[in-house]
Design an enzyme around this catalytic site. Structure first.
Site, PDB file in Angstrom:
ATOM      1  N   LYS A   1      -3.429 -10.244  10.086  1.00  0.00           N
ATOM      2  CA  LYS A   1      -3.412 -10.575  11.746  1.00  0.00           C
ATOM      3  C   LYS A   1      -4.155 -11.680  12.266  1.00  0.00           C
ATOM      4  O   LYS A   1      -5.177 -11.936  11.553  1.00  0.00           O
ATOM      5  CB  LYS A   1      -3.936  -9.132  12.277  1.00  0.00           C
ATOM      6  CG  LYS A   1      -2.506  -7.968  12.107  1.00  0.00           C
ATOM      7  CD  LYS A   1      -3.491  -6.683  12.632  1.00  0.00           C
ATOM      8  CE  LYS A   1      -2.333  -5.401  12.400  1.00  0.00           C
ATOM      9  NZ  LYS A   1      -1.407  -5.309  13.390  1.00  0.00           N
TER      10      LYS A   1
ATOM     11  N   GLU B   1      -3.232   4.797  18.138  1.00  0.00           N
ATOM     12  CA  GLU B   1      -1.595   4.666  18.121  1.00  0.00           C
ATOM     13  C   GLU B   1      -0.965   5.909  19.018  1.00  0.00           C
ATOM     14  O   GLU B   1      -1.197   6.754  18.840  1.00  0.00           O
ATOM     15  CB  GLU B   1      -0.723   4.575  16.682  1.00  0.00           C
ATOM     16  CG  GLU B   1      -1.092   3.575  15.776  1.00  0.00           C
ATOM     17  CD  GLU B   1      -0.164   3.637  14.548  1.00  0.00           C
ATOM     18  OE1 GLU B   1       0.835   3.163  14.409  1.00  0.00           O
ATOM     19  OE2 GLU B   1      -0.885   4.284  13.659  1.00  0.00           O
TER      20      GLU B   1
ATOM     21  N   HIS C   1      -6.532  -0.069   5.847  1.00  0.00           N
ATOM     22  CA  HIS C   1      -6.675  -1.196   6.884  1.00  0.00           C
ATOM     23  C   HIS C   1      -8.309  -1.266   7.332  1.00  0.00           C
ATOM     24  O   HIS C   1      -8.844  -2.341   7.513  1.00  0.00           O
ATOM     25  CB  HIS C   1      -5.922  -0.958   8.213  1.00  0.00           C
ATOM     26  CG  HIS C   1      -4.283  -0.832   7.356  1.00  0.00           C
ATOM     27  ND1 HIS C   1      -3.819  -1.677   6.497  1.00  0.00           N
ATOM     28  CD2 HIS C   1      -3.324  -0.123   8.036  1.00  0.00           C
ATOM     29  CE1 HIS C   1      -2.582  -1.390   6.564  1.00  0.00           C
ATOM     30  NE2 HIS C   1      -2.205  -0.359   7.087  1.00  0.00           N
TER      31      HIS C   1
ATOM     32  N   LYS D   1      -1.974   2.695  22.549  1.00  0.00           N
ATOM     33  CA  LYS D   1      -1.998   1.687  21.087  1.00  0.00           C
ATOM     34  C   LYS D   1      -3.207   0.982  21.462  1.00  0.00           C
ATOM     35  O   LYS D   1      -3.429   0.167  22.519  1.00  0.00           O
ATOM     36  CB  LYS D   1      -0.804   1.053  21.272  1.00  0.00           C
ATOM     37  CG  LYS D   1      -0.760  -0.007  20.252  1.00  0.00           C
ATOM     38  CD  LYS D   1      -0.488   0.225  18.884  1.00  0.00           C
ATOM     39  CE  LYS D   1      -0.452  -0.855  17.930  1.00  0.00           C
ATOM     40  NZ  LYS D   1      -0.553  -0.336  16.375  1.00  0.00           N
TER      41      LYS D   1
ATOM     42  N   LYS E   1       0.813  -1.044  -0.088  1.00  0.00           N
ATOM     43  CA  LYS E   1       0.010  -0.021   0.026  1.00  0.00           C
ATOM     44  C   LYS E   1       0.894   1.266   0.030  1.00  0.00           C
ATOM     45  O   LYS E   1       1.991   1.214   0.394  1.00  0.00           O
ATOM     46  CB  LYS E   1      -0.896  -0.117   1.105  1.00  0.00           C
ATOM     47  CG  LYS E   1      -0.353   0.491   2.630  1.00  0.00           C
ATOM     48  CD  LYS E   1      -1.128   0.346   3.761  1.00  0.00           C
ATOM     49  CE  LYS E   1      -1.562   1.866   4.168  1.00  0.00           C
ATOM     50  NZ  LYS E   1      -0.467   2.079   5.038  1.00  0.00           N
TER      51      LYS E   1
ATOM     52  N   HIS F   1      -1.439  -5.606   5.519  1.00  0.00           N
ATOM     53  CA  HIS F   1      -0.993  -6.280   6.690  1.00  0.00           C
ATOM     54  C   HIS F   1      -1.921  -6.720   7.657  1.00  0.00           C
ATOM     55  O   HIS F   1      -1.783  -7.495   8.519  1.00  0.00           O
ATOM     56  CB  HIS F   1       0.427  -5.879   6.976  1.00  0.00           C
ATOM     57  CG  HIS F   1       0.190  -4.691   8.139  1.00  0.00           C
ATOM     58  ND1 HIS F   1       0.268  -3.473   7.686  1.00  0.00           N
ATOM     59  CD2 HIS F   1       0.149  -4.752   9.248  1.00  0.00           C
ATOM     60  CE1 HIS F   1       0.291  -2.755   8.592  1.00  0.00           C
ATOM     61  NE2 HIS F   1       0.110  -3.426   9.661  1.00  0.00           N
TER      62      HIS F   1
HETATM   63  C1  BG6 Z   1       0.830   1.215   8.264  1.00  0.00           C
HETATM   64  C2  BG6 Z   1       0.837   2.634   8.441  1.00  0.00           C
HETATM   65  O1  BG6 Z   1       0.120   0.472   7.235  1.00  0.00           O
HETATM   66  O2  BG6 Z   1       0.120   0.699   9.392  1.00  0.00           O
HETATM   67  C3  BG6 Z   1       1.469   3.145   9.665  1.00  0.00           C
HETATM   68  O3  BG6 Z   1       1.449   3.074   7.248  1.00  0.00           O
HETATM   69  C4  BG6 Z   1       0.860   2.602  10.836  1.00  0.00           C
HETATM   70  O4  BG6 Z   1       1.066   4.618   9.942  1.00  0.00           O
HETATM   71  C5  BG6 Z   1       0.819   1.187  11.020  1.00  0.00           C
HETATM   72  O5  BG6 Z   1       1.523   2.760  12.008  1.00  0.00           O
HETATM   73  C6  BG6 Z   1      -0.072   0.377  11.989  1.00  0.00           C
HETATM   74  O6  BG6 Z   1       0.031  -1.006  11.876  1.00  0.00           O
HETATM   75  P1  BG6 Z   1      -0.031  -1.822  13.072  1.00  0.00           P
HETATM   76  O7  BG6 Z   1      -0.003  -3.193  12.660  1.00  0.00           O
HETATM   77  O8  BG6 Z   1       1.054  -1.441  14.140  1.00  0.00           O
HETATM   78  O9  BG6 Z   1      -1.608  -1.466  13.731  1.00  0.00           O
END
Ligand code: BG6
Length: 538
Positions: free
Chosen positions: A219, A253, A278, A385, A185, A215
């Protein structure tokens, strides 16, 4: 139907060509994930990696560089195991967007396939066949700046690297060597750019050879949504507008944008970076209709059907259904931003008003979800987070109990909810009411908790590894179809284009749950965000 249509049980051996081999993603995620797979004995024999990047390096120099990433980003680094794994890693300096590198690339693919016997491992055919060297499968991985996706795909096409179905594997004539491509992405930055990218890629690769990675779909807890909904009878009958009051999807986050601000984030923002990508995927899995089988085609069809029912809001009305924010200074010199607010970061144009927080109220105009709001939010530098899905149920039709203070549960107790916690403590909890022990007949709210790691005595593994294996098996279940991407942009473009929304962007306190306007977005509907405090665990 193409021969490779049904995913195979085992991943096929292939040459994995990673463009962007000296980049951050390769170092932090891709190669550590491959190492992890190797340790679990899940990489197909004969599979090897060819990293391509402009930095001049030898194979050994690249392996040394990657060693640090593997050491830092895996839990079980072992020097001997790494050395054995690193024999699969090779490097070629050059830019995938320029033609000059391709003659060498083609030679290296052939040489590596011969060295690792990549094609010969196909279907365990271990003996070299007479005649010309068989063609290996090739999996390209675009881990480069998005502006290079199109040019690299074009070069791959021009140099004839995609010929699936035209030549045959010498060892096993039933097998057709495939060429597939994984694309990171962002998949475009708006509808026109995504459509153009899809067109360019589509001229070189068939849709079933294009793996648009997200990604989040790798998960465990996200994949478990399928099982939770369609492998049980206790949730699905309630999963509709008769019983569900609303749904919340949160990806918060605590970290800031830091040094990514100038080179990527300021042009993207939270909506593009997290929501259109996402969180839209998460929403699709929570809300889609059951497929008749767990199969890539059936699932993707249902997901496309679902996103097609997202209600369109035009740019004039977008501000009524969304809130943008950006974080202020934390004052903590040691954090990723040196204590500065987003607008003060290097490379940020404050006038652009890029959002580091975005919240949306979305509706799905279909029979199941008509009238049920889906509140979706994501932000940086938030209180903690937390990635979670909250499915909140309606009150029972008749309230016949009271809490210990004599109040109605609807006034004092949390409603029934299912919380799917994706990070940090993977698990699922169900909140409901129970009688407080004792002679008085009063109720209180209690929680059933399923902790994934405890239940299975296993730590969920890095998302990238299994996704790469899926691509080697020809399974697109957890990859995005072009239609999902384009419909996603169609829905979110008006929010990104809304001048009112951008003008009204609020600064929120670093370490908070976002701007007050986000609370009002729900308060207007008589609802509140689920903001669990640290340690409370759902
Ligand atoms: C990424 C974003 O795709 O996902 C980031 O570009 C973000 O900005 C990250 O921090 C968050 O991924 P996860 O798996 O930590 O929730």
């Amino acid at each position: 139907m193409p021969l490779h249509d049904a995913p195979r049980e085992r991943p096929d051996p292939c040459v994995l060509v990673i463009f962007g081999a000296s980049g951050d993603l390769t170092q932090r995620k891709l190669v550590p994930a491959l190492y992890q797979l190797e340790r679990e004995n899940r990489l197909p024999p004969g599979m090897c990696v060819l990293g391509v990047s402009r930095t001049p390096m030898t194979d050994d120099q690249w392996r040394d560089k990657l060693r640090e990433g593997v050491r830092e980003h895996t839990k079980n680094f072992d020097e001997a195991a790494y050395r054995a794994f690193a024999r699969r890693l090779h490097y070629l300096p050059g830019s995938g967007a320029e033609p000059d590198v391709y003659p060498a690339l083609i030679r290296r693919i052939a040489d590596l396939a011969a060295e690792h016997r990549t094609a010969l491992h196909w279907d365990d055919a271990a003996e070299p066949a007479p005649g010309p060297s068989p063609q290996p499968n090739v999996l390209f991985y675009l881990s480069v700046a998005p502006s290079l996706y199109g040019p690299i795909a074009e070069r791959i096409g021009e140099f004839g690297l995609v010929f699936e179905g035209k030549r045959w594997c010498a060892v096993n004539p039933q097998a057709v060597p495939w060429q597939r491509i994984i694309v990171e992405k962002p998949h475009g930055t708006d509808l026109p750019s995504a459509a153009e990218l899809n067109r360019v890629m589509g001229r070189v690769f068939e849709e079933d050879a294009i793996y648009r990675i997200d990604h989040y779909l790798g998960k465990e807890l996200i994949q478990n949504i399928f099982v939770m909904r369609f492998g049980n009878t206790i949730f699905e009958p309630l999963w509709n507008n008769h019983y569900v009051d609303h749904v919340q999807v949160t990806a918060a986050e605590s970290v800031g944008v830091g040094r990514r601000a100038g080179n990527f984030y300021d042009a993207a923002g939270a909506t593009r970076d997290m929501v259109q990508s996402h969180l839209l995927q998460v929403l699709s899995l929570v809300a889609m209709e059951p497929p008749s089988v767990y199969d890539q085609h059936a699932i993707r069809r249902e997901k496309i059907k679902l996103v097609n029912t997202l209600r369109f809001t035009d740019a004039d009305h977008a501000h009524l259904h969304s809130v943008f924010g950006r974080y202020g200074p934390s004052g903590d010199q040691n954090d990723d931003d040196g204590g500065r607010g987003y607008a003060q970061l290097d490379g940020v144009d404050p006038e652009r008003r890029t959002e580091t927080f975005a919240a949306f109220r979305l509706f799905l105009d279909n029979w199941r979800w008509a009238g049920v709001p889906f509140y979706v939010r994501s932000g940086k530098k938030m209180a903690r987070k937390l990635t979670e899905i909250v499915v909140q149920f309606k009150q029972p039709p008749l309230q016949m109990f009271r809490d210990l203070d004599g109040r109605l549960p609807s006034e004092s107790l949390p409603p029934n909810r299912v919380v799917i916690n994706i990070a940090p403590d993977d698990g699922i909890s169900i909140r409901f009411q129970a009688k407080v022990p004792g002679p008085r007949f009063a109720v209180d709210s209690v929680k059933l908790d399923m902790d994934y790691a405890k239940a299975f005595n296993a730590v969920p593994i890095e998302a990238y590894g299994p996704l790469m294996l899926d691509a080697m098996r020809g399974d697109q279940t957890l990859y995005k179809h072009r239609d999902e991407v384009e419909i996603g942009w169609k829905i979110f473009d008006p929010f990104l284009q809304s001048a009112k929304l951008r003008q009204s962007i609020e600064t929120y306190a670093a370490g908070s749950w976002g701007p007050p306007a986000a609370d009002q977005l729900l308060a207007r509907d008589g609802r509140r965000w689920h903001n669990p405090v640290k340690g409370e665990k759902r």
